[in-house]
Write an enzyme that holds these catalytic residues in place. Structure first.
Site, PDB file in Angstrom:
ATOM      1  CG  HIS A 190      -2.226  -0.691   1.003  1.00  0.00           C
ATOM      2  ND1 HIS A 190      -2.342  -2.058   1.028  1.00  0.00           N
ATOM      3  CD2 HIS A 190      -3.473  -0.219   0.738  1.00  0.00           C
ATOM      4  CE1 HIS A 190      -3.604  -2.397   0.803  1.00  0.00           C
ATOM      5  NE2 HIS A 190      -4.305  -1.300   0.617  1.00  0.00           N
ATOM      6  CE  LYS A 197      -6.683  -9.711  12.137  1.00  0.00           C
ATOM      7  NZ  LYS A 197      -5.998 -10.702  12.953  1.00  0.00           N
TER       8      LYS A 197
END
Length: 500
Positions: free
Chosen positions: A355, A421
């Site tokens: 990222h 998650k």
């Protein structure tokens, strides 16, 4: 004087790390089954079923329960009458050197490679050590001639949620603990065990909390006979109050946030109450053994009775099948929070390092190595594949770490959605709503089961990042739960979970 070969210590610890990578303690499985059977929340029940299926698959397949195979944490109680020697006649090595060799051997085992997670130079280059060394050693010198070892593989999702405070003598310990739970979020992958350490000094209180996690789950027995000590009273109070928060499995709501609460105490200064809490996640992994000089320890597969009746695979009749290759924003508008989807088609993977590189390229006006237009990104760093696997265990990592990158990617790349998650922060939820995106939650701690829904994997960018490289996965009925829909509704917000 008891003589023990250093080679036997290394072999025993290496074998133990391998064994616990795919074997839940039986008591944990039994407690999780009880929680599953009692659960009434549909999403939480589905998550716990996936955890149980994954546990059964892992113990049978000898593959890791979770892709975060943890840092090696070794607790040694060394009797002063124990004498080490070398079978090969080489000079004796330090305990730390032995722990490192055992860790290296376990994590690079070709028959069941474990993911190397440890990085060196944490304030600088942060380069992966490639073999998960150094192992973390805790040694206590005791009387006698016993060598007692506790081997733990502790994932980052639990340890990162540890908390410590020095309370005043008049403060209520239970109230302080309860206040911490919502801020801990769901990144520690509940349901699990919460350890509470009270007394001594800050570092000792935290160690008390950590070590308490590795005792058998017995809260039901305690509740049946009643508390006899202050510690037991606090265990019962915290167990009831934490589960009453209804954070639930994976933060999806429901009855079971903790399967047990452990409390351990030591004397402390009269002006303080040092208190630490450390959670243990759904990928609970530890084992105890002694060495007596007769050779390395042996670890036998437990009776499979604890896993009897658990399905071979996860299947939910009410789940909606989705082809991600042909999705549009109009289609995801109909998805609702709490809905279970089975995804098929091609998605991309990216974690923290990937990222950062993507966002840096965009800031410099440079082209990305792969188009994100209309794609889903899965926050995962998989275990290496073996024996014809498409990929090794590949469960989600905690999504909040990627929050700071979301607005940039959604606004500049055409990214359609994300899979991870736990909860998202308020700014990220607002960004998802603004761009009519979606966030899907996979079950943390169900990595081996999830990997079986991945039929192909290929590294397509940033290969030098190892497990953090961008992969393209091809999915077949990959289970997820809609956690934030395109209208900005969040399942975690509904249960009053918020990240720090």
């Amino acid at each position: 004087m008891r003589k023990i070969a250093q080679e036997d210590l290394v072999t025993s610890i290496a074998d133990a790390l391998q064994f616990i990578s795919y074997t839940h303690p039986v008591g944990f499985v039994q407690a999780l089954r009880r929680a599953y059977e009692a659960e009434v929340n549909t999403a939480a029940k589905s998550a716990m079923l996936q955890l149980l299926v994954n546990s059964r698959m892992s113990v049978l397949g000898h593959r890791p329960i979770c892709q975060d195979t943890g840092t090696a944490q070794i607790f040694i109680k060394l009797g002063i009458e124990v004498q080490f020697y070398r079978i090969d006649q080489k000079p004796l090595e330090s305990l730390q050197a032995l722990i490192n060799e055992a860790t290296r051997r376990a994590y690079t085992n070709s028959s069941n490679p474990l993911r190397a997670t440890t990085i060196a130079d944490p304030l600088g280059g942060r380069e992966n050590t490639k073999d998960n060394t150094p192992g973390q050693l805790f040694c206590e010198i005791s009387e006698g001639d016993l060598l007692e070892i506790l081997v733990v593989a502790k994932g980052g999702g639990g340890d990162v949620k540890a908390r410590f405070a020095t309370l005043n003598p008049s403060d209520n310990v239970a109230d302080w603990v309860i206040k911490q739970l919502p801020g801990m979020g769901a990144g520690w992958c509940p349901p699990g065990v919460l350890g509470v350490g009270i007394g001594a000094s800050p570092e000792q209180a935290t160690l008390l909390a950590k070590k308490s996690l590795f005792e058998p789950i017995d809260i039901d027995l305690l509740r049946a006979r009643g508390a006899k000590t202050s510690e037991e009273k606090l265990r019962i109070e915290l167990y009831d109050r934490i589960n009453a928060l209804q954070i639930g499995a994976q933060g999806l709501g429901g009855l079971a946030t903790v399967l047990d609460v452990k409390v351990s105490t030591l004397p402390c200064h009269a002006a303080t109450i040092p208190v630490a809490i450390v959670p243990n996640c759904a990928a609970t992994r530890y084992i105890r053994f002694n060495l007596d000089g007769a050779g390395p320890a042996r670890f036998e597969q437990p009776s499979l009775d604890a896993w009897e009746g658990i399905p071979d695979n996860f299947y939910l009749e009410t789940a909606m099948r989705v082809n991600v290759d042909s999705l549009s924003k109009n289609e995801i508008k109909d998805w609702k929070v709490g809905q279970t989807l089975l995804l098929s088609g091609k998605i991309l993977t990216a974690r923290d390092a990937a990222h950062k590189r993507l966002v840096d390229l965009l800031a410099k006006g440079k082209a990305l190595p792969v188009s994100l237009e209309g794609r889903f990104i899965y926050y995962v760093g998989p275990v290496d594949a073996i024996h014809g696997e498409a990929v090794g265990p590949a469960g989600p990592t905690t999504s909040t770490r990627m929050d700071k990158f979301v607005e940039t990617l959604l606004s500049q790349t055409g990214l359609l959605g994300m899979i991870g998650k736990a909860e998202r922060g308020p700014e990220t939820i607002a960004s998802i709503q603004k761009h009519q995106s979606v966030y899907l939650a996979a079950v943390g701690g169900a990595a081996y089961m999830l990997s079986k829904a991945i039929t192909h994997s290929e590294v397509i960018a940033f290969e030098d990042l190892g497990m953090e490289a961008i992969h393209e996965f091809e999915l077949k009925d990959f289970p997820v739960i809609v956690a934030v829909d395109s209208r900005g509704n969040s399942i975690h917000k509904a249960f009053k979970i918020h990240p720090d």
